[in-house]
Write an enzyme that holds these catalytic residues in place. Structure first.
Site, PDB file in Angstrom:
ATOM      1  N   SER A 155       1.308  -4.442   0.448  1.00 53.24           N
ATOM      2  CA  SER A 155       0.379  -3.727   1.329  1.00 53.24           C
ATOM      3  C   SER A 155       0.140  -4.572   2.565  1.00 53.24           C
ATOM      4  O   SER A 155       0.238  -5.810   2.530  1.00 53.24           O
ATOM      5  CB  SER A 155      -0.959  -3.482   0.624  1.00 53.24           C
ATOM      6  OG  SER A 155      -1.970  -3.092   1.549  1.00 53.24           O
ATOM      7  N   TYR A 168      -7.855  -7.535  -3.865  1.00 58.92           N
ATOM      8  CA  TYR A 168      -6.704  -6.657  -3.602  1.00 58.92           C
ATOM      9  C   TYR A 168      -5.680  -7.349  -2.701  1.00 58.92           C
ATOM     10  O   TYR A 168      -4.469  -7.327  -2.966  1.00 58.92           O
ATOM     11  CB  TYR A 168      -7.202  -5.368  -2.950  1.00 58.92           C
ATOM     12  CG  TYR A 168      -6.116  -4.395  -2.563  1.00 58.92           C
ATOM     13  CD1 TYR A 168      -5.423  -3.668  -3.528  1.00 58.92           C
ATOM     14  CD2 TYR A 168      -5.787  -4.180  -1.226  1.00 58.92           C
ATOM     15  CE1 TYR A 168      -4.431  -2.766  -3.180  1.00 58.92           C
ATOM     16  CE2 TYR A 168      -4.808  -3.282  -0.858  1.00 58.92           C
ATOM     17  CZ  TYR A 168      -4.129  -2.571  -1.838  1.00 58.92           C
ATOM     18  OH  TYR A 168      -3.155  -1.682  -1.471  1.00 58.92           O
ATOM     19  N   ALA A 169      -6.173  -8.001  -1.644  1.00 66.22           N
ATOM     20  CA  ALA A 169      -5.267  -8.675  -0.708  1.00 66.22           C
ATOM     21  C   ALA A 169      -4.487  -9.792  -1.392  1.00 66.22           C
ATOM     22  O   ALA A 169      -3.282  -9.959  -1.177  1.00 66.22           O
ATOM     23  CB  ALA A 169      -6.066  -9.230   0.472  1.00 66.22           C
ATOM     24  N   LYS A 172      -1.755  -8.289  -3.612  1.00 71.80           N
ATOM     25  CA  LYS A 172      -0.631  -7.758  -2.845  1.00 71.80           C
ATOM     26  C   LYS A 172       0.183  -8.877  -2.198  1.00 71.80           C
ATOM     27  O   LYS A 172       1.412  -8.763  -2.055  1.00 71.80           O
ATOM     28  CB  LYS A 172      -1.135  -6.776  -1.784  1.00 71.80           C
ATOM     29  CG  LYS A 172      -1.634  -5.453  -2.364  1.00 71.80           C
ATOM     30  CD  LYS A 172      -0.537  -4.731  -3.123  1.00 71.80           C
ATOM     31  CE  LYS A 172      -0.920  -3.322  -3.521  1.00 71.80           C
ATOM     32  NZ  LYS A 172       0.166  -2.627  -4.256  1.00 71.80           N
TER      33      LYS A 172
END
Length: 255
Positions: A155, A168-169, A172
């Site tokens: 992402s 989340y970062a 990813k």
């Protein structure tokens, strides 16, 4: 040029493609990817935790390419089920040429000191651990074949800093590192491993998009559609990417 002629150029006709998250994971990218592979002559195993969504993808595929799709209900975090499903696909098709891992998502977005540990673990598992489990299952198969393509999905969050969503970062970003390590280990067996790094992706919604503060930062003037990401995945799975491995391909309209 017909889809058949394009498929011949890309080398996808008759290939066996497993799409994990093919029911519509990642804002519809999973379904768009499965359908595009089928249009280009591949046989597609649609894998998804949501069996109804997977069945709908298969129905859409089989409506235009008879018997081109099969369905497996799959929890991408259940190692035993993933291993078993890989064996079942092999029993049906005798090989797996392409493995696309699309499972992902995030629960909650907040500052680092406010992220509950269970939410951190969940986001790491959904995005990164699922990719590890899937890659771990398919790699021995492709090593025996001495051929294969693996495409993971990261992402744009992996390449940017924001005021929330560190879990989340990080997950990813981990996918990109996992992909590069896989590419090195698998390359000696003629296996290509790459990832796409999607920017914001959804079906066109002009009114909503105009209000999105990120749009002025997009040089190409629009956000990506699921089909845009599917085309990038198909390219990385095709003969045209034979000399590409270990690459994280940004598909973000220049954000």
């Amino acid at each position: 040029m017909s889809n058949y002629e394009v498929a011949q150029f890309l080398g996808l006709n008759g290939k066996i493609v497993a799409v994990v998250g093919g029911g519509g994971a990642n804002n519809g990218i999973g379904r768009a990817t499965a359908i595009l592979f089928a249009k280009l002559g591949a046989n597609v195993a649609v894998l998804d935790i949501n069996s109804e969504a997977a069945a709908e993808t298969a129905r859409l595929i089989n409506a235009v390419a008879e018997n081109a799709a099969s369905v497996w209900q799959l929890d991408a975090l259940n190692k035993d089920q993933v291993d078993r499903t890989v064996k079942e696909i092999l029993e049906k098709y005798n090989r797996i040429d392409v493995w696309v891992q699309l499972v992902g998502g995030h629960k909650g977005r907040t500052l680092i000191e406010e992220i509950p540990l269970d939410v951190w673990k969940l986001n790491i598992e959904i995005n990164l651990t699922s990719a590890f489990i899937g890659s771990r299952a398919i790699l021995p198969v492709m090593k025996r074949q001495r051929n294969g393509k693996i495409v993971l999905v990261s992402s744009f969050a992996a390449r940017s800093i924001s005021v929330s969503g560190a879990d989340y970062a990080v997950a990813k970003a981990g996918i990109i590192t996992l992909m590069k390590q896989l590419a090195y280990e698998a390359g000696f067996f003629n296996i290509n491993v790459n990832a796409i790094v999607p920017g914001p992706t959804h079906q066109p919604n002009p009114e909503k998009d105009r209000k999105d503060g990120r749009l002025p930062k997009v040089p190409l003037g629009r956000f990506a559609r699921p089909e845009d990401q599917a085309k990038a995945i198909v390219f990385l799975a095709s003969n045209w990417s034979e000399m590409i491995t270990g690459v994280a391909l940004d598909v973000d309209a220049g954000m």
